[in-house]
Scaffold this active site. Structure first.
Site, PDB file in Angstrom:
ATOM      1  N   ASN A   1      -0.607  -9.344   4.839  1.00 12.82           N
ATOM      2  CA  ASN A   1      -0.521  -7.905   5.064  1.00 12.82           C
ATOM      3  C   ASN A   1      -0.324  -7.200   3.721  1.00 12.82           C
ATOM      4  O   ASN A   1      -0.141  -7.856   2.686  1.00 12.82           O
ATOM      5  CB  ASN A   1       0.644  -7.616   6.024  1.00 12.82           C
ATOM      6  CG  ASN A   1       0.517  -6.270   6.709  1.00 12.82           C
ATOM      7  OD1 ASN A   1      -0.319  -5.434   6.345  1.00 12.82           O
ATOM      8  ND2 ASN A   1       1.351  -6.033   7.701  1.00 12.82           N
TER       9      ASN A   1
ATOM     10  N   CYS B   1      -5.085   0.544   3.630  1.00  9.64           N
ATOM     11  CA  CYS B   1      -5.126  -0.855   4.065  1.00  9.64           C
ATOM     12  C   CYS B   1      -6.500  -1.466   3.852  1.00  9.64           C
ATOM     13  O   CYS B   1      -6.635  -2.618   3.460  1.00  9.64           O
ATOM     14  CB  CYS B   1      -4.753  -0.954   5.534  1.00  9.64           C
ATOM     15  SG  CYS B   1      -5.944  -0.142   6.624  1.00  9.64           S
TER      16      CYS B   1
ATOM     17  N   HIS C   1      -5.825  -1.170  11.504  1.00  8.97           N
ATOM     18  CA  HIS C   1      -5.261  -1.701  10.259  1.00  8.97           C
ATOM     19  C   HIS C   1      -6.118  -2.851   9.726  1.00  8.97           C
ATOM     20  O   HIS C   1      -6.447  -3.773  10.470  1.00  8.97           O
ATOM     21  CB  HIS C   1      -3.835  -2.185  10.552  1.00  8.97           C
ATOM     22  CG  HIS C   1      -3.035  -2.531   9.336  1.00  8.97           C
ATOM     23  ND1 HIS C   1      -2.980  -1.732   8.205  1.00  8.97           N
ATOM     24  CD2 HIS C   1      -2.241  -3.591   9.060  1.00  8.97           C
ATOM     25  CE1 HIS C   1      -2.187  -2.291   7.307  1.00  8.97           C
ATOM     26  NE2 HIS C   1      -1.733  -3.423   7.805  1.00  8.97           N
TER      27      HIS C   1
ATOM     28  N   GLN D   1       0.815  -1.215   0.000  1.00  9.99           N
ATOM     29  CA  GLN D   1       0.000   0.000   0.000  1.00  9.99           C
ATOM     30  C   GLN D   1       0.851   1.268   0.000  1.00  9.99           C
ATOM     31  O   GLN D   1       0.341   2.351  -0.257  1.00  9.99           O
ATOM     32  CB  GLN D   1      -0.955   0.007   1.198  1.00  9.99           C
ATOM     33  CG  GLN D   1      -0.267   0.168   2.547  1.00  9.99           C
ATOM     34  CD  GLN D   1      -1.231   0.061   3.728  1.00  9.99           C
ATOM     35  OE1 GLN D   1      -1.545  -1.034   4.180  1.00  9.99           O
ATOM     36  NE2 GLN D   1      -1.697   1.192   4.233  1.00  9.99           N
TER      37      GLN D   1
END
Ligand SMILES: *[C@@H]1O[C@H](CO)[C@@H](O)[C@H](O)[C@H]1NC(C)=O
Ligand SMILES: *[C@@H]1O[C@H](CO)[C@@H](O)[C@H](O)[C@H]1NC(C)=O
Length: 369
Positions: free
Chosen positions: A323, A162, A303, A156
């Site tokens: 992630n 996110c 997040h 990102q």
């Protein structure tokens, strides 16, 4: 002469093979504990780390370099202290090794925006009484990566997007499970078209709603990610109207504060989850089952990430999480996090989970032609 050039060529191929086969966590600079006692060794480690991560300092940036060196050294001391005390996870000199925890927090690598309504509902939810439940899941472990439902790790950048990466991951998973096709879809479309706040944060459920209303979402290839440096452009309305490569039919929220409910959800497909991700040991995480110092208070979630499986190692149960910090963070971009039976979960991972619904019947019936 000819023979020696063949040998050199073979050696080259062999070296390439070695590089590729050790590619896993090669982004992490290794060190030996004795390096910590020598200023010269610390300086050369810092130089090697800068080289690895393409960082250069001009003569005019001497002060900044000095400051970064001190932060890098402090991080290394904490990494070594952690790794030598023995725990279920290891830390290391990854891509974030020259940032303080505060800088990391401020660097917009997170981006979950909780509206007051959502916080209100979190508060109500937190007064629920939790009876212990037994999940209705039979498999001991599950990894959607090996089942072809997870695209490669994305990055990102310095944009608080996110939520978009978590949502695309869940849409890619739902689509793969329903149709058998793994198609990478566009975060940039979500960031520029679906939300007014873009890089300033958002929510996965809002992204799902937008994709449903829009009738679908474009592919990553047709609408690539450009918001890496933190500013998002205008929506490309032509692509928005014409490119609907993947559609979903609805979405569902997972019952919060229930490990069993989350386990049942991920047994069906990859799931969008929210975590508190600003702890220093998450910043510097490299491998193993994370059981660190993040907050497990649902009010602290900041997040959005993607739950892609679960398992168990040496009697320690874990989640597998994708992630959006690139493959040079964590375990090639992933992190395993402890499943510890607590009500809110590690880093409050049980707080706000959801997944898109895609009816198998709504898949394109290409075979009928
Ligand atoms: C996880 O951390 C907690 C708190 O430090 C500790 O009590 C627990 O034993 C750890 N679990 C494992 C499996 O190491
Ligand atoms: C998808 O399935 C749900 C539940 O069976 C149904 O209510 C909905 O109408 C379906 N949507 C589409 C687009 O087929």
């Amino acid at each position: 002469m000819a023979t020696s050039s063949v040998i050199w060529a073979l050696l080259g191929v062999f070296a390439l093979f070695l590089t590729l086969s050790s590619a896993d966590n090669s982004h992490v600079l290794s060190y030996s504990p004795s390096d910590l006692h020598s200023q010269a060794k610390l300086v050369s480690l810092f130089d090697a780390w800068n080289m690895k991560h393409g960082k250069h300092y001009t003569a005019a940036q001497k002060l900044e370099k000095h400051k970064r060196f001190h932060i890098f050294r402090d991080n290394l001391m904490r990494i070594e202290a952690h790794n030598s005390k023995g725990s279920t996870f290891k830390l290391g000199l990854n891509r974030f090794a020259d940032l303080t925890q505060d800088e990391f927090k401020q660097s917009r690598r997170l981006g979950l925006k909780l509206p007051s309504v959502k916080l209100g509902s979190l508060r109500r939810r937190s007064h629920f009484h939790h009876k212990s439940e037994t999940p209705m899941v039979t498999a001991e472990s599950l990894d959607w990566r090996t089942l072809g439902a997870v695209t490669p790790v994305k990055d990102q950048g310095m944009c608080g997007s996110c939520w978009a990466f978590s949502a695309t991951g869940a849409i890619e998973g739902a689509n793969a499970v329903a149709t058998g096709n793994l198609v990478s879809v566009s975060e940039e479309e979500l960031v520029t078209c679906s939300s007014e706040s873009g890089c300033d944060g958002g929510l996965m459920d809002d992204a799902f709603e937008w994709v449903i209303d829009n009738g679908g979402i474009a592919t990553e290839d047709n609408y690539p990610y450009l918001s890496y440096s933190g500013s998002s452009g205008a929506c490309d309305t032509k692509i928005e109207e014409e490119e609907k490569a993947v559609s979903i039919d609805g979405y569902a929220d997972v019952q919060p504060y229930s490990e069993a409910a989350l386990l049942e959800a991920v047994a069906k497909q990859p799931v969008s989850v929210a975590i508190e991700a600003s702890s220093w040991d998450l910043q510097l995480y490299v491998e193993g089952v994370y059981n660190g110092t993040c907050s497990s208070d649902p009010y602290d979630i900041n997040h959005g990430v993607l739950l892609v499986g679960y398992g168990s190692e040496n009697g320690v149960d874990y989640w597998i999480v994708k992630n959006s910090w690139g493959s040079s963070w964590g375990d090639s971009g992933f992190i395993r996090m402890i499943r510890n039976g607590s009500p809110f979960g590690i880093c409050a991972i049980h707080s706000m989970s959801s997944y898109p619904i895609k009816n198998a019947s709504s898949m394109p019936l290409v075979a009928d032609l």
